[in-house]
Design a protein around this motif. Sequence first.
Motif, PDB file in Angstrom:
ATOM      1  N   ALA A   1    -104.734 -48.634 -11.032  1.00 25.40           N
ATOM      2  CA  ALA A   1    -104.932 -47.825 -10.273  1.00 25.40           C
ATOM      3  C   ALA A   1    -105.053 -46.401 -10.463  1.00 25.40           C
ATOM      4  O   ALA A   1    -105.684 -45.582 -10.253  1.00 25.40           O
ATOM      5  N   ARG A   2    -103.899 -46.002 -11.345  1.00 24.25           N
ATOM      6  CA  ARG A   2    -103.667 -44.666 -11.741  1.00 24.25           C
ATOM      7  C   ARG A   2    -104.915 -44.273 -12.860  1.00 24.25           C
ATOM      8  O   ARG A   2    -105.384 -43.375 -12.655  1.00 24.25           O
ATOM      9  N   GLU A   3    -105.291 -45.404 -13.722  1.00 22.88           N
ATOM     10  CA  GLU A   3    -106.230 -45.102 -14.646  1.00 22.88           C
ATOM     11  C   GLU A   3    -107.794 -45.235 -13.729  1.00 22.88           C
ATOM     12  O   GLU A   3    -108.407 -43.962 -14.185  1.00 22.88           O
ATOM     13  N   ALA A   4    -107.872 -45.802 -13.094  1.00 25.97           N
ATOM     14  CA  ALA A   4    -108.972 -45.778 -11.923  1.00 25.97           C
ATOM     15  C   ALA A   4    -109.410 -44.434 -11.082  1.00 25.97           C
ATOM     16  O   ALA A   4    -110.254 -43.790 -11.102  1.00 25.97           O
ATOM     17  N   LEU A   5    -108.173 -43.957 -10.578  1.00 22.42           N
ATOM     18  CA  LEU A   5    -108.110 -42.683  -9.813  1.00 22.42           C
ATOM     19  C   LEU A   5    -108.275 -41.521 -10.544  1.00 22.42           C
ATOM     20  O   LEU A   5    -108.973 -40.704 -10.333  1.00 22.42           O
TER      21      LEU A   5
ATOM     22  N   ARG B   1    -114.391 -46.457  -8.850  1.00 21.58           N
ATOM     23  CA  ARG B   1    -113.035 -46.668  -9.190  1.00 21.58           C
ATOM     24  C   ARG B   1    -112.398 -48.046  -9.081  1.00 21.58           C
ATOM     25  O   ARG B   1    -111.739 -48.869  -9.630  1.00 21.58           O
ATOM     26  N   LEU B   2    -113.146 -48.807  -7.859  1.00 24.26           N
ATOM     27  CA  LEU B   2    -112.414 -50.012  -7.600  1.00 24.26           C
ATOM     28  C   LEU B   2    -113.208 -51.037  -8.690  1.00 24.26           C
ATOM     29  O   LEU B   2    -112.298 -52.011  -9.366  1.00 24.26           O
ATOM     30  N   GLU B   3    -114.231 -50.919  -9.354  1.00 19.70           N
ATOM     31  CA  GLU B   3    -114.700 -51.882 -10.533  1.00 19.70           C
ATOM     32  C   GLU B   3    -113.790 -51.386 -11.608  1.00 19.70           C
ATOM     33  O   GLU B   3    -113.581 -52.482 -12.290  1.00 19.70           O
ATOM     34  N   GLU B   4    -113.516 -50.189 -11.986  1.00 20.07           N
ATOM     35  CA  GLU B   4    -112.497 -49.933 -13.021  1.00 20.07           C
ATOM     36  C   GLU B   4    -111.139 -50.652 -13.120  1.00 20.07           C
ATOM     37  O   GLU B   4    -110.618 -51.309 -13.786  1.00 20.07           O
TER      38      GLU B   4
ATOM     39  N   ILE C   1    -106.451 -46.537  -3.526  1.00 17.54           N
ATOM     40  CA  ILE C   1    -107.506 -46.708  -3.905  1.00 17.54           C
ATOM     41  C   ILE C   1    -108.427 -47.414  -2.890  1.00 17.54           C
ATOM     42  O   ILE C   1    -108.309 -48.673  -2.759  1.00 17.54           O
ATOM     43  N   GLY C   2    -109.041 -46.649  -2.111  1.00 17.83           N
ATOM     44  CA  GLY C   2    -109.826 -47.368  -0.999  1.00 17.83           C
ATOM     45  C   GLY C   2    -111.060 -46.602  -0.329  1.00 17.83           C
ATOM     46  O   GLY C   2    -111.656 -45.710  -1.248  1.00 17.83           O
ATOM     47  N   PRO C   3    -111.427 -47.103   0.770  1.00 17.60           N
ATOM     48  CA  PRO C   3    -112.583 -46.121   1.358  1.00 17.60           C
ATOM     49  C   PRO C   3    -112.176 -44.694   1.862  1.00 17.60           C
ATOM     50  O   PRO C   3    -111.318 -44.397   2.148  1.00 17.60           O
ATOM     51  N   SER C   4    -113.304 -43.844   1.051  1.00 18.50           N
ATOM     52  CA  SER C   4    -112.856 -42.533   1.637  1.00 18.50           C
ATOM     53  C   SER C   4    -113.956 -42.088   2.506  1.00 18.50           C
ATOM     54  O   SER C   4    -113.695 -40.595   2.774  1.00 18.50           O
ATOM     55  N   ARG C   5    -114.568 -42.620   3.341  1.00 18.99           N
ATOM     56  CA  ARG C   5    -115.535 -42.128   4.318  1.00 18.99           C
ATOM     57  C   ARG C   5    -115.372 -42.902   5.494  1.00 18.99           C
ATOM     58  O   ARG C   5    -114.757 -43.991   5.672  1.00 18.99           O
ATOM     59  N   ARG C   6    -115.998 -42.453   6.676  1.00 22.26           N
ATOM     60  CA  ARG C   6    -116.143 -43.144   7.829  1.00 22.26           C
ATOM     61  C   ARG C   6    -117.389 -43.168   8.424  1.00 22.26           C
ATOM     62  O   ARG C   6    -118.184 -42.046   8.278  1.00 22.26           O
TER      63      ARG C   6
END
Length: 304
Positions: free
Chosen positions: A76-80, A58-61, A38-43
């Motif tokens: 993390a599973r719930e947030a994702l 997702r991180l806030e959740e 659960i992290g950054p998805s862009r560059r």
Amino acid sequence: MSTENAPAEEPGYGIGAVARRLGVPAPTLRTWNLRYGIGPSRRSPGGHRRYDQADLRRLEEMARLIHQGVAPADAAREALGIRLDQAPVVAGVPPSPRLPEAAVPSADMLARAAAVLDGRTLDEGLSAALSRYGVAWTWQRLVLPVFETISRGQERTGAGIDVEHVFSDRVMAALHPLIARPAAPVNERPALLACAEDEQHSLPVYALAAVLATRCRVESRVLGARTPPAALAGAMRALSPGVVFVWSQQRATGDPEPLGALPALRPPYRLMVGGPGWRDELPRAAVRVGSLEDAVRAITAALT
């Protein structure tokens, strides 16, 4: 390939900005990325990892669930599993991708952003709250608690005027577009809103004007901070308002004597005062309102 008509990319956030916004240390964010994905998805164009709005949600959740006692792996599973695209499916038509709504921050998150003078996060958070919940909710649930946090910090450390000024500036910037004349105002005579002489805390007056305009379609004029009685009287004669509202936040500015000297008008107006600064010996004609909602109700009832 031409990019003339390409949509603008959603801005990305570095890990430092995300850590400040969420109140989660950057090393913890890196751990969440490595362990739970659960992290950054862009560059960025330079190759740096960037979080987008979906990542932030997702991180806030995840942070919210952990705060409630959920184990990090389960959080993390719930947030994702958050569904970020709720667009309906129409037979034969592929769904259009939608960006998720900007996340509404907590008061603690905004206070942390103010503490590091992070104007961008303040702007985004206030805009998201105003868009989703309106002015009154944002004022009561976010703005006032952040000011209370800033005041406690000032009392404890003797510093923080810069923090107060930056937060005040961003709140004013967020409110200002909302006080424009409504498209179809319900009142023929405007409400005239001002601060008492030498009262510099004008944000409550702008918040009141914004609620009147956006929720009630009530037109108002705001004179702002430190309005001398002569200037208020001149504006009253020029506008013939249906309501005159005067704010005093500090005891030193709550002298009721100038209120008694305000001019009489035809047709008459209703005089209202708000704020904790007013002393008890108000003019007989003055109506004291105790809260933002009380002021909205009283002004709207007087003008419609």
